[in-house]
Design a protein around this motif. Structure first.
Motif, PDB file in Angstrom:
ATOM      1  N   TYR A 240      -2.629   0.035  -4.133  1.00 30.23           N
ATOM      2  CA  TYR A 240      -2.468  -1.158  -3.304  1.00 30.23           C
ATOM      3  C   TYR A 240      -2.450  -2.419  -4.159  1.00 30.23           C
ATOM      4  CZ  TYR A 240      -7.513  -0.254  -3.660  1.00 30.23           C
ATOM      5  OH  TYR A 240      -8.764   0.062  -4.111  1.00 30.23           O
TER       6      TYR A 240
ATOM      7  N   TRP B  68       0.856  -1.197   0.000  1.00 29.93           N
ATOM      8  CA  TRP B  68       0.000   0.000   0.000  1.00 29.93           C
ATOM      9  C   TRP B  68       0.882   1.233   0.000  1.00 29.93           C
ATOM     10  CZ3 TRP B  68      -0.421   4.339   2.972  1.00 29.93           C
ATOM     11  CH2 TRP B  68      -1.583   5.099   2.845  1.00 29.93           C
TER      12      TRP B  68
ATOM     13  N   TYR C 179       3.069   2.766   9.453  1.00 28.32           N
ATOM     14  CA  TYR C 179       3.024   3.635   8.280  1.00 28.32           C
ATOM     15  C   TYR C 179       4.063   4.744   8.465  1.00 28.32           C
ATOM     16  CZ  TYR C 179      -1.364   1.406   6.952  1.00 28.32           C
ATOM     17  OH  TYR C 179      -2.311   0.489   6.590  1.00 28.32           O
TER      18      TYR C 179
ATOM     19  N   GLU D  43       3.373   1.644   3.702  1.00 31.60           N
ATOM     20  CA  GLU D  43       2.920   0.732   4.747  1.00 31.60           C
ATOM     21  C   GLU D  43       3.961  -0.374   4.931  1.00 31.60           C
ATOM     22  OE1 GLU D  43      -1.287  -1.299   4.963  1.00 31.60           O
ATOM     23  OE2 GLU D  43       0.089  -2.693   3.976  1.00 31.60           O
TER      24      GLU D  43
ATOM     25  N   LEU E 289       1.810  -3.161  12.653  1.00 31.25           N
ATOM     26  CA  LEU E 289       1.560  -2.456  11.390  1.00 31.25           C
ATOM     27  C   LEU E 289       2.053  -1.021  11.544  1.00 31.25           C
ATOM     28  CD1 LEU E 289       0.276  -2.473   8.557  1.00 31.25           C
ATOM     29  CD2 LEU E 289      -1.905  -1.922   9.649  1.00 31.25           C
TER      30      LEU E 289
ATOM     31  N   ALA F  67       4.053  -3.850   6.622  1.00 34.82           N
ATOM     32  CA  ALA F  67       3.151  -4.836   7.217  1.00 34.82           C
ATOM     33  C   ALA F  67       3.847  -6.184   7.312  1.00 34.82           C
ATOM     34  CB  ALA F  67       1.877  -4.960   6.373  1.00 34.82           C
TER      35      ALA F  67
END
Length: 540
Positions: A352, A326, A498, A482, A496, A484
Protein backbone atom coordinates in the motif's frame (compact mmCIF):
# COMPACT_ATOMS: atom_id res chain seq x y z
CA UNK A 1 -24.63 13.44 -24.31
CA UNK A 2 -24.18 9.80 -25.36
CA UNK A 3 -24.30 7.25 -22.52
CA UNK A 4 -20.88 5.65 -22.01
CA UNK A 5 -20.72 1.99 -23.14
CA UNK A 6 -21.63 -0.01 -20.04
CA UNK A 7 -23.85 -3.01 -19.32
CA UNK A 8 -25.60 -1.05 -16.53
CA UNK A 9 -28.62 0.94 -17.64
CA UNK A 10 -30.09 4.02 -15.93
CA UNK A 11 -33.08 1.82 -15.02
CA UNK A 12 -30.88 -0.39 -12.84
CA UNK A 13 -30.65 -3.50 -15.00
CA UNK A 14 -28.07 -5.14 -17.24
CA UNK A 15 -28.02 -4.95 -21.03
CA UNK A 16 -25.89 -6.98 -23.44
CA UNK A 17 -25.83 -8.14 -27.05
CA UNK A 18 -26.30 -11.61 -28.52
CA UNK A 19 -24.48 -12.71 -31.67
CA UNK A 20 -26.48 -15.39 -33.55
CA UNK A 21 -24.06 -16.26 -36.34
CA UNK A 22 -25.03 -17.69 -39.72
CA UNK A 23 -22.76 -17.14 -42.67
CA UNK A 24 -21.41 -18.43 -45.98
CA UNK A 25 -17.71 -18.62 -46.77
CA UNK A 26 -16.50 -18.73 -50.38
CA UNK A 27 -13.91 -21.42 -51.05
CA UNK A 28 -10.77 -20.04 -52.71
CA UNK A 29 -8.68 -23.20 -52.27
CA UNK A 30 -6.78 -24.35 -55.35
CA UNK A 31 -6.74 -28.08 -54.70
CA UNK A 32 -7.14 -30.93 -52.24
CA UNK A 33 -4.59 -32.46 -49.92
CA UNK A 34 -6.49 -35.39 -48.51
CA UNK A 35 -4.32 -37.87 -46.62
CA UNK A 36 -4.62 -40.44 -43.90
CA UNK A 37 -4.36 -39.21 -40.31
CA UNK A 38 -4.37 -42.58 -38.62
CA UNK A 39 -6.66 -45.49 -38.01
CA UNK A 40 -9.25 -46.74 -35.55
CA UNK A 41 -8.78 -49.85 -33.47
CA UNK A 42 -10.61 -51.93 -36.08
CA UNK A 43 -8.13 -50.88 -38.75
CA UNK A 44 -10.44 -48.49 -40.62
CA UNK A 45 -8.54 -45.42 -41.80
CA UNK A 46 -9.19 -41.86 -40.57
CA UNK A 47 -8.43 -39.15 -43.12
CA UNK A 48 -8.75 -35.37 -43.31
CA UNK A 49 -11.24 -35.06 -46.14
CA UNK A 50 -13.54 -32.87 -44.03
CA UNK A 51 -10.79 -30.25 -44.02
CA UNK A 52 -11.10 -29.96 -47.81
CA UNK A 53 -14.78 -29.17 -48.59
CA UNK A 54 -15.69 -29.25 -52.31
CA UNK A 55 -17.37 -25.81 -52.41
CA UNK A 56 -18.75 -23.06 -50.22
CA UNK A 57 -18.88 -23.53 -46.48
CA UNK A 58 -22.35 -22.72 -45.13
CA UNK A 59 -22.93 -22.23 -41.40
CA UNK A 60 -26.64 -21.94 -40.66
CA UNK A 61 -26.66 -21.97 -36.87
CA UNK A 62 -23.33 -21.41 -35.11
CA UNK A 63 -23.30 -21.22 -31.29
CA UNK A 64 -24.54 -17.91 -29.92
CA UNK A 65 -22.05 -15.52 -28.35
CA UNK A 66 -23.08 -13.11 -25.60
CA UNK A 67 -21.27 -9.76 -25.74
CA UNK A 68 -21.41 -8.01 -22.37
CA UNK A 69 -19.85 -4.56 -21.96
CA UNK A 70 -18.01 -4.24 -18.67
CA UNK A 71 -19.83 -2.10 -16.11
CA UNK A 72 -16.76 0.17 -16.33
CA UNK A 73 -16.00 0.94 -20.01
CA UNK A 74 -12.24 1.25 -19.51
CA UNK A 75 -12.17 -2.49 -18.67
CA UNK A 76 -13.43 -3.64 -22.07
CA UNK A 77 -15.98 -6.29 -23.05
CA UNK A 78 -16.61 -9.94 -22.11
CA UNK A 79 -17.69 -12.58 -24.61
CA UNK A 80 -19.42 -15.79 -23.46
CA UNK A 81 -19.73 -18.72 -25.89
CA UNK A 82 -23.13 -20.30 -25.37
CA UNK A 83 -22.30 -23.97 -25.91
CA UNK A 84 -19.38 -23.79 -23.46
CA UNK A 85 -21.47 -21.99 -20.87
CA UNK A 86 -24.48 -24.30 -21.33
CA UNK A 87 -22.26 -27.27 -20.50
CA UNK A 88 -21.10 -25.59 -17.27
CA UNK A 89 -24.68 -24.65 -16.35
CA UNK A 90 -25.52 -28.35 -15.97
CA UNK A 91 -23.11 -28.62 -13.03
CA UNK A 92 -21.76 -25.30 -11.60
CA UNK A 93 -19.73 -27.18 -8.99
CA UNK A 94 -17.52 -28.42 -11.85
CA UNK A 95 -16.13 -24.88 -12.16
CA UNK A 96 -12.92 -25.59 -10.29
CA UNK A 97 -9.31 -26.57 -10.86
CA UNK A 98 -7.97 -30.03 -10.00
CA UNK A 99 -6.07 -30.49 -6.76
CA UNK A 100 -2.30 -30.42 -6.91
CA UNK A 101 -0.82 -33.84 -7.65
CA UNK A 102 1.75 -35.34 -5.35
CA UNK A 103 5.17 -35.41 -6.98
CA UNK A 104 8.54 -36.72 -5.82
CA UNK A 105 11.57 -36.53 -8.05
CA UNK A 106 13.63 -38.32 -5.41
CA UNK A 107 11.38 -41.39 -5.54
CA UNK A 108 11.36 -41.39 -9.35
CA UNK A 109 15.15 -41.16 -9.55
CA UNK A 110 15.57 -43.84 -6.87
CA UNK A 111 13.43 -46.16 -8.97
CA UNK A 112 15.46 -45.40 -12.09
CA UNK A 113 18.81 -45.77 -10.29
CA UNK A 114 17.69 -48.84 -8.41
CA UNK A 115 18.77 -47.48 -5.03
CA UNK A 116 18.10 -44.67 -2.56
CA UNK A 117 21.71 -43.90 -1.75
CA UNK A 118 21.78 -40.16 -0.75
CA UNK A 119 25.04 -39.50 -2.57
CA UNK A 120 23.74 -41.09 -5.78
CA UNK A 121 20.54 -39.05 -5.57
CA UNK A 122 22.45 -35.85 -4.89
CA UNK A 123 24.65 -36.49 -7.93
CA UNK A 124 21.57 -37.23 -10.05
CA UNK A 125 19.94 -33.97 -8.97
CA UNK A 126 23.10 -31.98 -9.71
CA UNK A 127 23.22 -33.43 -13.22
CA UNK A 128 19.66 -32.50 -14.21
CA UNK A 129 19.03 -29.81 -16.86
CA UNK A 130 18.07 -26.41 -15.45
CA UNK A 131 14.53 -26.63 -16.83
CA UNK A 132 13.95 -29.87 -14.91
CA UNK A 133 15.30 -28.31 -11.71
CA UNK A 134 12.84 -25.41 -12.09
CA UNK A 135 9.99 -27.82 -12.80
CA UNK A 136 10.79 -29.81 -9.66
CA UNK A 137 11.16 -26.66 -7.55
CA UNK A 138 7.67 -25.46 -8.48
CA UNK A 139 5.76 -28.74 -8.60
CA UNK A 140 7.35 -31.15 -6.12
CA UNK A 141 5.43 -31.98 -2.97
CA UNK A 142 8.36 -33.93 -1.48
CA UNK A 143 10.36 -31.93 1.12
CA UNK A 144 13.38 -34.14 0.40
CA UNK A 145 13.40 -32.91 -3.22
CA UNK A 146 13.20 -29.31 -2.14
CA UNK A 147 15.96 -29.61 0.44
CA UNK A 148 18.30 -31.05 -2.20
CA UNK A 149 17.38 -28.25 -4.59
CA UNK A 150 17.90 -25.66 -1.85
CA UNK A 151 21.46 -26.89 -1.37
CA UNK A 152 22.02 -26.48 -5.12
CA UNK A 153 20.51 -22.99 -5.28
CA UNK A 154 22.50 -21.24 -2.53
CA UNK A 155 25.25 -21.65 0.08
CA UNK A 156 23.51 -22.82 3.25
CA UNK A 157 25.18 -22.91 6.67
CA UNK A 158 24.34 -25.90 8.88
CA UNK A 159 24.65 -26.55 12.59
CA UNK A 160 27.68 -28.86 12.95
CA UNK A 161 25.84 -31.14 15.39
CA UNK A 162 22.18 -31.20 14.36
CA UNK A 163 22.90 -30.41 10.69
CA UNK A 164 19.83 -28.14 10.70
CA UNK A 165 20.08 -25.05 8.44
CA UNK A 166 21.02 -21.95 10.44
CA UNK A 167 21.67 -19.33 7.77
CA UNK A 168 23.12 -18.47 4.38
CA UNK A 169 26.75 -17.76 3.61
CA UNK A 170 27.23 -14.09 2.71
CA UNK A 171 29.65 -12.89 0.09
CA UNK A 172 31.66 -9.67 0.33
CA UNK A 173 31.20 -7.40 -2.68
CA UNK A 174 33.53 -4.42 -3.23
CA UNK A 175 31.74 -1.16 -2.52
CA UNK A 176 28.49 -2.93 -1.59
CA UNK A 177 26.89 -4.55 1.39
CA UNK A 178 27.56 -8.29 1.80
CA UNK A 179 24.81 -10.34 0.16
CA UNK A 180 23.66 -13.98 0.31
CA UNK A 181 25.56 -16.35 -1.93
CA UNK A 182 22.86 -17.47 -4.35
CA UNK A 183 24.03 -19.65 -7.22
CA UNK A 184 20.75 -19.86 -9.14
CA UNK A 185 18.32 -17.01 -8.54
CA UNK A 186 15.41 -18.49 -10.53
CA UNK A 187 15.72 -21.83 -8.73
CA UNK A 188 16.06 -20.05 -5.39
CA UNK A 189 12.92 -17.96 -5.99
CA UNK A 190 10.91 -20.96 -7.15
CA UNK A 191 11.92 -22.95 -4.07
CA UNK A 192 11.14 -20.34 -1.44
CA UNK A 193 7.63 -20.02 -2.89
CA UNK A 194 6.90 -23.75 -2.65
CA UNK A 195 4.80 -24.43 0.48
CA UNK A 196 6.33 -27.93 0.82
CA UNK A 197 9.81 -26.55 1.49
CA UNK A 198 10.46 -27.20 5.22
CA UNK A 199 9.83 -24.14 7.37
CA UNK A 200 13.41 -24.20 8.68
CA UNK A 201 14.64 -23.61 5.12
CA UNK A 202 11.96 -21.03 4.37
CA UNK A 203 13.05 -19.11 7.45
CA UNK A 204 16.74 -18.88 6.66
CA UNK A 205 16.30 -18.43 2.89
CA UNK A 206 13.56 -15.82 2.71
CA UNK A 207 11.50 -15.17 5.87
CA UNK A 208 13.93 -14.03 8.55
CA UNK A 209 13.95 -10.21 8.72
CA UNK A 210 16.92 -8.85 6.79
CA UNK A 211 17.58 -11.88 4.61
CA UNK A 212 15.93 -10.16 1.62
CA UNK A 213 17.75 -6.88 2.11
CA UNK A 214 17.74 -3.76 4.19
CA UNK A 215 14.04 -2.84 4.13
CA UNK A 216 13.27 -1.47 7.57
CA UNK A 217 10.49 -2.90 9.75
CA UNK A 218 8.46 0.18 10.70
CA UNK A 219 5.28 -1.42 12.03
CA UNK A 220 4.09 -4.59 13.69
CA UNK A 221 0.84 -6.27 14.62
CA UNK A 222 0.29 -9.08 17.10
CA UNK A 223 -3.15 -10.30 18.05
CA UNK A 224 -4.37 -10.19 21.61
CA UNK A 225 -5.03 -13.50 23.33
CA UNK A 226 -2.37 -15.45 21.44
CA UNK A 227 -3.05 -17.44 18.31
CA UNK A 228 0.26 -16.83 16.55
CA UNK A 229 -0.98 -13.90 14.47
CA UNK A 230 2.07 -11.74 13.76
CA UNK A 231 2.56 -9.26 10.93
CA UNK A 232 5.54 -7.04 10.06
CA UNK A 233 5.25 -3.79 8.12
CA UNK A 234 8.25 -3.20 5.86
CA UNK A 235 9.19 0.12 4.28
CA UNK A 236 10.09 -0.16 0.60
CA UNK A 237 12.30 2.87 0.11
CA UNK A 238 13.64 1.90 -3.30
CA UNK A 239 10.12 1.66 -4.62
CA UNK A 240 8.51 1.70 -8.05
CA UNK A 241 5.85 3.91 -6.41
CA UNK A 242 6.69 7.57 -5.88
CA UNK A 243 7.03 8.48 -2.18
CA UNK A 244 7.75 4.83 -1.32
CA UNK A 245 5.36 2.10 -0.36
CA UNK A 246 4.80 -0.31 2.51
CA UNK A 247 4.38 -4.07 2.65
CA UNK A 248 2.48 -5.91 5.36
CA UNK A 249 4.04 -9.40 5.47
CA UNK A 250 3.25 -12.29 7.75
CA UNK A 251 6.22 -12.55 10.15
CA UNK A 252 8.62 -15.48 10.11
CA UNK A 253 7.04 -16.93 13.25
CA UNK A 254 3.61 -16.93 11.56
CA UNK A 255 4.23 -18.84 8.34
CA UNK A 256 1.29 -18.62 5.94
CA UNK A 257 1.74 -20.02 2.43
CA UNK A 258 -1.87 -20.99 1.69
CA UNK A 259 -5.16 -19.16 2.00
CA UNK A 260 -6.42 -22.10 4.05
CA UNK A 261 -3.79 -21.18 6.66
CA UNK A 262 -5.09 -17.60 6.89
CA UNK A 263 -7.60 -16.71 9.60
CA UNK A 264 -9.65 -13.63 10.50
CA UNK A 265 -7.03 -12.33 12.94
CA UNK A 266 -4.33 -12.57 10.28
CA UNK A 267 -6.46 -10.54 7.89
CA UNK A 268 -7.26 -8.04 10.63
CA UNK A 269 -3.53 -7.56 11.24
CA UNK A 270 -2.63 -7.16 7.57
CA UNK A 271 -5.36 -4.61 7.01
CA UNK A 272 -4.90 -2.82 10.35
CA UNK A 273 -1.38 -1.87 9.33
CA UNK A 274 -2.79 -0.42 6.09
CA UNK A 275 -5.39 1.65 7.93
CA UNK A 276 -2.95 2.74 10.63
CA UNK A 277 -0.19 3.79 8.22
CA UNK A 278 -2.59 5.61 5.92
CA UNK A 279 -4.35 7.53 8.68
CA UNK A 280 -1.10 8.46 10.44
CA UNK A 281 0.56 9.65 7.23
CA UNK A 282 -2.48 11.75 6.36
CA UNK A 283 -2.57 13.21 9.87
CA UNK A 284 1.10 14.17 9.67
CA UNK A 285 0.58 15.66 6.20
CA UNK A 286 -2.30 17.79 7.55
CA UNK A 287 -0.27 19.01 10.52
CA UNK A 288 -2.11 16.94 13.09
CA UNK A 289 -0.36 15.31 16.02
CA UNK A 290 -2.35 12.16 16.74
CA UNK A 291 -2.36 10.76 20.25
CA UNK A 292 -1.22 7.16 19.99
CA UNK A 293 -1.78 5.41 23.33
CA UNK A 294 -0.12 2.18 22.22
CA UNK A 295 1.00 0.29 19.14
CA UNK A 296 -0.61 -1.12 17.22
CA UNK A 297 -3.25 1.57 17.64
CA UNK A 298 -6.47 0.37 19.26
CA UNK A 299 -9.52 0.49 17.02
CA UNK A 300 -11.01 3.30 19.11
CA UNK A 301 -7.91 5.48 18.67
CA UNK A 302 -7.81 4.69 14.95
CA UNK A 303 -11.45 5.72 14.63
CA UNK A 304 -10.88 8.98 16.54
CA UNK A 305 -7.98 9.82 14.23
CA UNK A 306 -10.04 9.05 11.12
CA UNK A 307 -12.79 11.41 12.21
CA UNK A 308 -10.28 14.16 13.03
CA UNK A 309 -8.74 13.84 9.56
CA UNK A 310 -12.16 14.09 7.94
CA UNK A 311 -12.98 17.24 9.93
CA UNK A 312 -9.65 18.81 9.01
CA UNK A 313 -10.08 18.09 5.28
CA UNK A 314 -13.61 19.51 5.42
CA UNK A 315 -12.33 22.72 7.08
CA UNK A 316 -8.98 23.26 5.36
CA UNK A 317 -8.90 20.96 2.33
CA UNK A 318 -6.67 17.98 1.60
CA UNK A 319 -2.92 18.00 1.96
CA UNK A 320 -0.24 16.55 -0.29
CA UNK A 321 -1.83 13.11 -0.66
CA UNK A 322 -5.33 12.60 -2.06
CA UNK A 323 -5.50 8.92 -3.09
CA UNK A 324 -4.73 5.48 -1.70
CA UNK A 325 -3.03 2.61 -3.50
CA UNK A 326 -3.52 -0.96 -2.25
CA UNK A 327 -2.90 -4.34 -3.84
CA UNK A 328 -2.19 -7.99 -3.20
CA UNK A 329 -0.51 -10.59 -5.39
CA UNK A 330 -1.18 -14.00 -3.91
CA UNK A 331 0.56 -17.05 -5.33
CA UNK A 332 3.58 -17.73 -7.48
CA UNK A 333 4.75 -19.95 -10.31
CA UNK A 334 7.73 -20.35 -12.62
CA UNK A 335 7.57 -22.08 -15.99
CA UNK A 336 10.49 -24.48 -16.68
CA UNK A 337 11.36 -22.21 -19.60
CA UNK A 338 12.12 -19.47 -17.08
CA UNK A 339 8.99 -17.36 -17.49
CA UNK A 340 7.83 -15.98 -14.17
CA UNK A 341 4.05 -16.40 -14.12
CA UNK A 342 3.04 -14.13 -11.25
CA UNK A 343 4.57 -11.33 -9.23
CA UNK A 344 4.41 -12.25 -5.57
CA UNK A 345 6.13 -12.44 -2.27
CA UNK A 346 6.35 -15.98 -0.96
CA UNK A 347 3.93 -15.34 1.91
CA UNK A 348 0.57 -13.75 2.50
CA UNK A 349 1.24 -10.05 2.10
CA UNK A 350 -0.31 -6.78 1.00
CA UNK A 351 1.22 -3.57 -0.35
CA UNK A 352 0.00 0.00 0.00
CA UNK A 353 0.96 3.61 -0.53
CA UNK A 354 -0.43 7.12 -0.87
CA UNK A 355 -0.62 9.06 -4.13
CA UNK A 356 -0.09 12.84 -4.14
CA UNK A 357 -2.61 15.24 -5.66
CA UNK A 358 -0.05 16.94 -7.89
CA UNK A 359 3.62 16.71 -8.82
CA UNK A 360 5.71 18.81 -11.21
CA UNK A 361 6.13 17.83 -14.84
CA UNK A 362 9.24 18.40 -16.96
CA UNK A 363 8.24 22.06 -17.35
CA UNK A 364 7.75 22.51 -13.61
CA UNK A 365 4.00 22.85 -14.02
CA UNK A 366 1.31 20.75 -12.34
CA UNK A 367 0.98 17.08 -13.28
CA UNK A 368 -1.69 14.82 -11.76
CA UNK A 369 -0.29 11.38 -10.82
CA UNK A 370 -2.29 8.31 -11.81
CA UNK A 371 -4.73 6.60 -9.48
CA UNK A 372 -6.87 3.77 -10.89
CA UNK A 373 -9.88 5.00 -8.90
CA UNK A 374 -9.88 8.13 -11.06
CA UNK A 375 -10.93 5.98 -14.03
CA UNK A 376 -14.11 5.05 -12.18
CA UNK A 377 -14.65 8.64 -11.04
CA UNK A 378 -14.40 9.95 -14.61
CA UNK A 379 -16.83 7.32 -15.84
CA UNK A 380 -19.33 8.05 -13.06
CA UNK A 381 -19.24 11.74 -13.98
CA UNK A 382 -19.87 10.93 -17.64
CA UNK A 383 -22.70 8.52 -16.72
CA UNK A 384 -24.40 11.14 -14.55
CA UNK A 385 -24.17 13.81 -17.25
CA UNK A 386 -25.57 11.46 -19.89
CA UNK A 387 -28.37 9.86 -17.85
CA UNK A 388 -29.05 12.05 -14.82
CA UNK A 389 -28.52 8.93 -12.68
CA UNK A 390 -25.85 7.93 -10.18
CA UNK A 391 -23.97 4.95 -11.58
CA UNK A 392 -23.36 2.97 -8.39
CA UNK A 393 -27.00 3.22 -7.34
CA UNK A 394 -27.92 1.77 -10.74
CA UNK A 395 -25.17 -0.86 -10.49
CA UNK A 396 -26.39 -2.13 -7.12
CA UNK A 397 -29.97 -2.26 -8.36
CA UNK A 398 -28.87 -4.23 -11.44
CA UNK A 399 -26.94 -6.72 -9.29
CA UNK A 400 -29.93 -7.29 -7.02
CA UNK A 401 -32.45 -7.62 -9.87
CA UNK A 402 -30.25 -9.70 -12.16
CA UNK A 403 -31.76 -12.18 -14.60
CA UNK A 404 -29.78 -15.09 -16.00
CA UNK A 405 -27.74 -14.31 -19.08
CA UNK A 406 -29.19 -17.33 -20.92
CA UNK A 407 -32.75 -16.37 -19.95
CA UNK A 408 -33.50 -19.63 -18.12
CA UNK A 409 -35.88 -19.45 -15.16
CA UNK A 410 -35.05 -22.86 -13.67
CA UNK A 411 -31.43 -22.17 -12.67
CA UNK A 412 -29.81 -19.81 -10.13
CA UNK A 413 -29.87 -16.15 -11.16
CA UNK A 414 -28.16 -14.39 -8.25
CA UNK A 415 -24.71 -12.85 -8.71
CA UNK A 416 -24.24 -12.33 -4.96
CA UNK A 417 -21.76 -14.57 -3.11
CA UNK A 418 -21.71 -12.91 0.32
CA UNK A 419 -23.34 -9.84 1.86
CA UNK A 420 -23.67 -8.10 5.21
CA UNK A 421 -24.98 -4.65 6.12
CA UNK A 422 -21.80 -2.90 4.90
CA UNK A 423 -20.37 -4.81 1.91
CA UNK A 424 -21.39 -7.09 -0.93
CA UNK A 425 -19.21 -9.73 -2.62
CA UNK A 426 -20.48 -10.62 -6.08
CA UNK A 427 -19.65 -11.87 -9.56
CA UNK A 428 -19.56 -9.02 -12.09
CA UNK A 429 -21.84 -9.53 -15.06
CA UNK A 430 -18.79 -9.11 -17.32
CA UNK A 431 -15.70 -10.79 -15.84
CA UNK A 432 -12.29 -9.56 -17.03
CA UNK A 433 -10.70 -12.62 -15.46
CA UNK A 434 -12.70 -15.80 -16.00
CA UNK A 435 -13.10 -16.08 -12.22
CA UNK A 436 -13.28 -12.40 -11.26
CA UNK A 437 -15.05 -11.39 -8.06
CA UNK A 438 -15.78 -7.88 -6.82
CA UNK A 439 -16.29 -6.54 -3.31
CA UNK A 440 -18.12 -3.25 -2.89
CA UNK A 441 -19.27 -1.02 -0.05
CA UNK A 442 -23.04 -0.72 0.19
CA UNK A 443 -23.22 2.68 1.83
CA UNK A 444 -21.93 5.93 0.33
CA UNK A 445 -18.33 5.00 1.19
CA UNK A 446 -15.69 5.64 -1.45
CA UNK A 447 -12.33 5.18 0.31
CA UNK A 448 -10.93 3.85 3.57
CA UNK A 449 -11.01 7.32 5.12
CA UNK A 450 -14.80 7.18 4.86
CA UNK A 451 -14.96 3.67 6.37
CA UNK A 452 -15.95 3.49 10.03
CA UNK A 453 -14.86 0.66 12.32
CA UNK A 454 -17.73 -1.62 11.35
CA UNK A 455 -17.22 -1.06 7.62
CA UNK A 456 -13.49 -1.73 7.89
CA UNK A 457 -14.24 -4.99 9.68
CA UNK A 458 -16.71 -5.98 6.95
CA UNK A 459 -14.19 -5.18 4.23
CA UNK A 460 -11.59 -7.35 5.94
CA UNK A 461 -14.05 -10.20 6.24
CA UNK A 462 -15.18 -9.77 2.64
CA UNK A 463 -11.61 -9.85 1.30
CA UNK A 464 -10.92 -13.03 3.25
CA UNK A 465 -14.21 -14.56 2.05
CA UNK A 466 -13.28 -13.82 -1.57
CA UNK A 467 -9.86 -15.42 -1.21
CA UNK A 468 -11.24 -18.46 0.65
CA UNK A 469 -13.88 -18.87 -2.05
CA UNK A 470 -11.39 -18.77 -4.92
CA UNK A 471 -8.80 -20.92 -3.14
CA UNK A 472 -11.51 -23.48 -2.41
CA UNK A 473 -12.07 -23.75 -6.17
CA UNK A 474 -8.37 -24.28 -6.81
CA UNK A 475 -7.17 -20.77 -7.66
CA UNK A 476 -3.47 -20.53 -6.86
CA UNK A 477 -2.67 -17.05 -8.16
CA UNK A 478 -4.94 -14.08 -7.48
CA UNK A 479 -4.25 -10.38 -8.02
CA UNK A 480 -6.43 -8.03 -6.00
CA UNK A 481 -6.67 -4.27 -6.51
CA UNK A 482 -8.51 -1.46 -4.79
CA UNK A 483 -10.46 1.17 -6.73
CA UNK A 484 -10.93 4.12 -4.39
CA UNK A 485 -12.17 7.64 -4.92
CA UNK A 486 -9.93 10.61 -4.13
CA UNK A 487 -9.80 11.55 -0.46
CA UNK A 488 -10.96 15.10 -1.25
CA UNK A 489 -13.76 14.08 -3.62
CA UNK A 490 -17.30 15.22 -2.83
CA UNK A 491 -18.88 12.48 -4.95
CA UNK A 492 -21.25 10.62 -2.63
CA UNK A 493 -22.01 7.91 -5.19
CA UNK A 494 -18.59 6.37 -5.95
CA UNK A 495 -18.18 3.26 -3.80
CA UNK A 496 -14.97 1.65 -2.62
CA UNK A 497 -14.48 -1.39 -4.86
CA UNK A 498 -12.07 -4.33 -4.79
CA UNK A 499 -11.48 -6.56 -7.82
CA UNK A 500 -10.16 -10.14 -7.39
CA UNK A 501 -8.51 -11.42 -10.57
CA UNK A 502 -7.40 -15.08 -10.58
CA UNK A 503 -4.99 -16.35 -13.21
CA UNK A 504 -6.06 -19.67 -14.68
CA UNK A 505 -3.67 -22.22 -16.24
CA UNK A 506 -5.22 -22.10 -19.72
CA UNK A 507 -5.97 -18.36 -19.77
CA UNK A 508 -2.63 -16.56 -19.64
CA UNK A 509 -3.85 -13.60 -21.68
CA UNK A 510 -3.14 -13.07 -25.37
CA UNK A 511 -4.14 -10.78 -28.21
CA UNK A 512 -7.85 -10.79 -27.28
CA UNK A 513 -7.13 -9.66 -23.74
CA UNK A 514 -4.66 -7.05 -25.01
CA UNK A 515 -7.63 -5.57 -26.91
CA UNK A 516 -9.75 -5.72 -23.72
CA UNK A 517 -11.80 -8.56 -25.22
CA UNK A 518 -12.22 -11.15 -22.45
CA UNK A 519 -13.37 -14.66 -23.38
CA UNK A 520 -15.41 -16.69 -20.91
CA UNK A 521 -16.72 -20.25 -20.81
CA UNK A 522 -19.45 -19.95 -18.19
CA UNK A 523 -22.38 -17.72 -17.31
CA UNK A 524 -21.68 -15.33 -14.42
CA UNK A 525 -24.70 -16.72 -12.56
CA UNK A 526 -23.26 -20.25 -12.60
CA UNK A 527 -19.90 -19.01 -11.38
CA UNK A 528 -21.69 -17.22 -8.53
CA UNK A 529 -23.39 -20.50 -7.59
CA UNK A 530 -20.02 -22.29 -7.69
CA UNK A 531 -18.60 -19.56 -5.43
CA UNK A 532 -21.42 -19.92 -2.91
CA UNK A 533 -20.81 -23.66 -2.78
CA UNK A 534 -17.09 -23.07 -2.26
CA UNK A 535 -17.62 -20.47 0.48
CA UNK A 536 -19.94 -22.87 2.31
CA UNK A 537 -17.14 -25.46 2.25
CA UNK A 538 -14.48 -22.91 3.24
CA UNK A 539 -16.12 -20.33 5.53
CA UNK A 540 -14.19 -17.20 6.38
Amino acid sequence: MKTPPTCVTPKGCFVFGIHKPSFTVENYRAGDGVEQLGAKGDGNAIDNCRNYPPGRVVETDAPWIYEIPNPFPFRGVTFIKKDWADARAKNPSSIRLPARRESSLSESLATILGNKDPESLAAAFAGLPHAMLLAAATTSTDPADLVRLAEISCAIIHDPVSHEPTGILFQDRPGREPSPEVFDHALFEALVNNPFLPDSYKNIMVLKPGIQGGSEIVGEYTSTGGGGNHVFEYLRRNSYIGWGHYAANMANDAVRYAISDLDRKDMTGLRHLYYQRTYCRLAEDLGLTPEIPQLPMPESALEDLRLEILRTIADKGAGTFTATLWGWNFGFDFAPSGYRLHASHQQIHQQYALVPALIADQNQTDFKPFSCGDLIADFCTAFLKATGKFFFACYLEAIRSNSRTDGRQDLPASLIVFEDEHVILFVPKAQTSQWELQLMCLQETGNILECNTATRSSLDRGILAAQKTLAGMGAGMVTTIEYAKRLDSNDSDQRLLYSFLPKLPESPGAFSEAQLRFINGHYPEDFAEACRLSLNRNPS
